[in-house]
Design an enzyme around this catalytic site. Sequence first.
Site, PDB file in Angstrom:
ATOM      1  N   HIS A  28       5.417  13.538   9.965  1.00 30.28           N
ATOM      2  CA  HIS A  28       6.435  14.104   9.182  1.00 30.28           C
ATOM      3  C   HIS A  28       7.862  14.350   9.631  1.00 30.28           C
ATOM      4  CE1 HIS A  28       3.407  15.389   6.024  1.00 30.28           C
ATOM      5  NE2 HIS A  28       2.565  15.200   6.995  1.00 30.28           N
ATOM      6  N   SER A  61      -5.472  -7.883  -8.371  1.00 29.22           N
ATOM      7  CA  SER A  61      -6.097  -7.586  -6.980  1.00 29.22           C
ATOM      8  C   SER A  61      -7.450  -7.476  -6.915  1.00 29.22           C
ATOM      9  CB  SER A  61      -5.557  -6.163  -6.954  1.00 29.22           C
ATOM     10  OG  SER A  61      -6.207  -5.676  -5.732  1.00 29.22           O
ATOM     11  N   ALA A 118      -6.633   5.831   3.047  1.00 31.21           N
ATOM     12  CA  ALA A 118      -7.290   6.238   4.116  1.00 31.21           C
ATOM     13  C   ALA A 118      -6.061   6.651   5.289  1.00 31.21           C
ATOM     14  CB  ALA A 118      -8.061   5.133   4.850  1.00 31.21           C
ATOM     15  N   SER A 122      -2.135   1.580   2.959  1.00 31.83           N
ATOM     16  CA  SER A 122      -2.161   0.240   1.976  1.00 31.83           C
ATOM     17  C   SER A 122      -1.068   0.158   0.921  1.00 31.83           C
ATOM     18  CB  SER A 122      -3.668   0.661   1.269  1.00 31.83           C
ATOM     19  OG  SER A 122      -3.411   1.341   0.230  1.00 31.83           O
ATOM     20  N   ASP A 167       6.450   4.101   6.459  1.00 30.20           N
ATOM     21  CA  ASP A 167       5.384   3.117   6.345  1.00 30.20           C
ATOM     22  C   ASP A 167       5.886   1.774   5.865  1.00 30.20           C
ATOM     23  OD1 ASP A 167       4.014   5.540   6.649  1.00 30.20           O
ATOM     24  OD2 ASP A 167       3.046   5.605   4.382  1.00 30.20           O
TER      25      ASP A 167
HETATM   26  P1  ADP Z   1      -2.419   4.886   1.681  1.00 38.49           P
HETATM   27  O1  ADP Z   1      -1.175   4.331   1.429  1.00 38.49           O
HETATM   28  O2  ADP Z   1      -2.618   5.947   2.813  1.00 38.49           O
HETATM   29  O3  ADP Z   1      -3.816   3.900   1.696  1.00 38.49           O
HETATM   30  P2  ADP Z   1      -1.740   5.707  -0.997  1.00 38.49           P
HETATM   31  O4  ADP Z   1      -2.305   6.855  -1.771  1.00 38.49           O
HETATM   32  O5  ADP Z   1      -0.329   5.862  -0.627  1.00 38.49           O
HETATM   33  O6  ADP Z   1      -2.869   5.775   0.235  1.00 38.49           O
HETATM   34  O7  ADP Z   1      -2.027   4.444  -1.798  1.00 38.49           O
HETATM   35  C1  ADP Z   1      -3.168   3.928  -2.291  1.00 38.49           C
HETATM   36  C2  ADP Z   1      -3.045   3.267  -3.571  1.00 38.49           C
HETATM   37  O8  ADP Z   1      -2.346   2.039  -3.426  1.00 38.49           O
HETATM   38  C3  ADP Z   1      -4.478   2.819  -4.034  1.00 38.49           C
HETATM   39  O9  ADP Z   1      -5.060   3.756  -4.676  1.00 38.49           O
HETATM   40  C4  ADP Z   1      -3.984   1.847  -5.073  1.00 38.49           C
HETATM   41  O10 ADP Z   1      -3.316   2.353  -6.438  1.00 38.49           O
HETATM   42  C5  ADP Z   1      -2.795   0.996  -4.260  1.00 38.49           C
HETATM   43  N1  ADP Z   1      -3.358   0.120  -3.417  1.00 38.49           N
HETATM   44  C6  ADP Z   1      -3.233  -0.189  -2.104  1.00 38.49           C
HETATM   45  N2  ADP Z   1      -3.686  -1.218  -2.025  1.00 38.49           N
HETATM   46  C7  ADP Z   1      -4.071  -2.037  -3.019  1.00 38.49           C
HETATM   47  C8  ADP Z   1      -4.773  -3.354  -3.325  1.00 38.49           C
HETATM   48  N3  ADP Z   1      -5.292  -4.089  -2.413  1.00 38.49           N
HETATM   49  N4  ADP Z   1      -5.060  -3.443  -4.514  1.00 38.49           N
HETATM   50  C9  ADP Z   1      -4.611  -2.639  -5.728  1.00 38.49           C
HETATM   51  N5  ADP Z   1      -4.327  -1.545  -5.237  1.00 38.49           N
HETATM   52  C10 ADP Z   1      -3.826  -0.994  -4.129  1.00 38.49           C
HETATM   53 MG    MG Z   2       0.628   5.170   1.226  1.00 35.00          MG
END
Ligand code: ADP
Ligand code: MG
Length: 381
Positions: A28, A61, A118, A122, A167
């Site tokens: 943060h 995806s 998580a 991602s 990130d």
């Molecule tokens: P984090 O970035 O910590 O994983 P976020 O809530 O910021 O969590 O992002 C997660 C979202 O990003 C998922 O709910 C989805 O909408 C999208 N996402 C991430 N990776 C993928 C993927 N490989 N395929 C489809 N959607 C994805």
């Molecule tokens: Mg994220």
Amino acid sequence: MTSFHTLYDAAPDGTWAAPGRVNLIGEHTDYNDGFVLPIALPHTTVVQARRREDQVLRLFSSKGGDDAPVVLRVDELAPGSVKGWAGYPAAVVWALREAGHPVSGADLHIDSTVPTGAGLSSSAALECAVAAAYNDLHGLGLTPAELALTAQRAENRFVGVPCGIMDQMASMCCREGHALLLDSRDLTMRQVPFDLGRAGLSLLVADTRVKHDLADGAYARLRAGCEEAAAALGLPALRELAPARLPEALDRLPDRLRPLVRHVVTEQTRVEQAVALLETGDLDGLGPILTAGHASLRDDFGTSCPETDLAVEAAVAAGALGARMTGGGFGGSVIALVRTEAAETVAAAVGQAFARAGYTLPRTFTALPSPGAHRAPTTAG
Ligand code: ADP
Ligand code: MG
């Protein structure tokens, strides 16, 4: 899994990969213009892409939940117009176009080993893989930092998530065997060697598999609170508050803002201490800094939750040198610095503590600092 060829009846022009991340320390702090110290994970999001000369953007995806691609038009993309996961890749194309780059459509096939939601980023991995693909397919010549800024703008403006820059910078710019010391104020960076193997250490990651609903609103509120405190102190951002001036600054602030400021300022000091330890190779010393960082998030910033607190507690009790939650908070993942021979014991202890508490079992793995976004070999299929 459905292949690129099956979906689009053609071969991709290339393949690009971008990693998830864990932040060692500096949580943060990015939206306070401060320092962060992430490493890239070995887990990546892989995009196979084929450039199209028309405006059609087809997105598939393996985690999207559909057999068929989502079909959009580049010239019709607007914030709020794309719901669900496809908003993330579409956002990047929108942001490039908005910035004046002459981009057209594409066929994209996305596969990922980064756990979603998580706290392992991602979303940035997905954005950065798409940004890297577009950069090469259209010969845009943007630097990794420029692509990271584009991806952040995409997530802020198109998807509507007010994330900081950590990130995307981590996913674009991290290097194998190194932690990335990033100054969020001006995006200057330093690659700091992080040789876990030589120190006989491992970094254990435990995905608690919870994400509490309050996460999104709380993030925006915390960010607004930090901005309010900086303004009250007459500073452009909390990063400008020197640790020596903290007590006097706290006296000038209302009770509700004090813990936020205390976290941000002490967290900056912890990043500096961590970098000094990494540079001297004294990695054991990093442990207590991680644990102190967690206490600050728990007691001052308020972004931990029972599951992350329990994972940290159980890891440290089982012999971890230190542990903390990583990422935005309210669930997500915990990192623990452990002696390599103790990694399994510590992971098992966290699992047992979760079982006793009646929580879903965490997913655990060890992670070495891995490369940032790159073009990857295209495999058949
Ligand atoms: P984090 O970035 O910590 O994983 P976020 O809530 O910021 O969590 O992002 C997660 C979202 O990003 C998922 O709910 C989805 O909408 C999208 N996402 C991430 N990776 C993928 C993927 N490989 N395929 C489809 N959607 C994805
Ligand atoms: Mg994220």
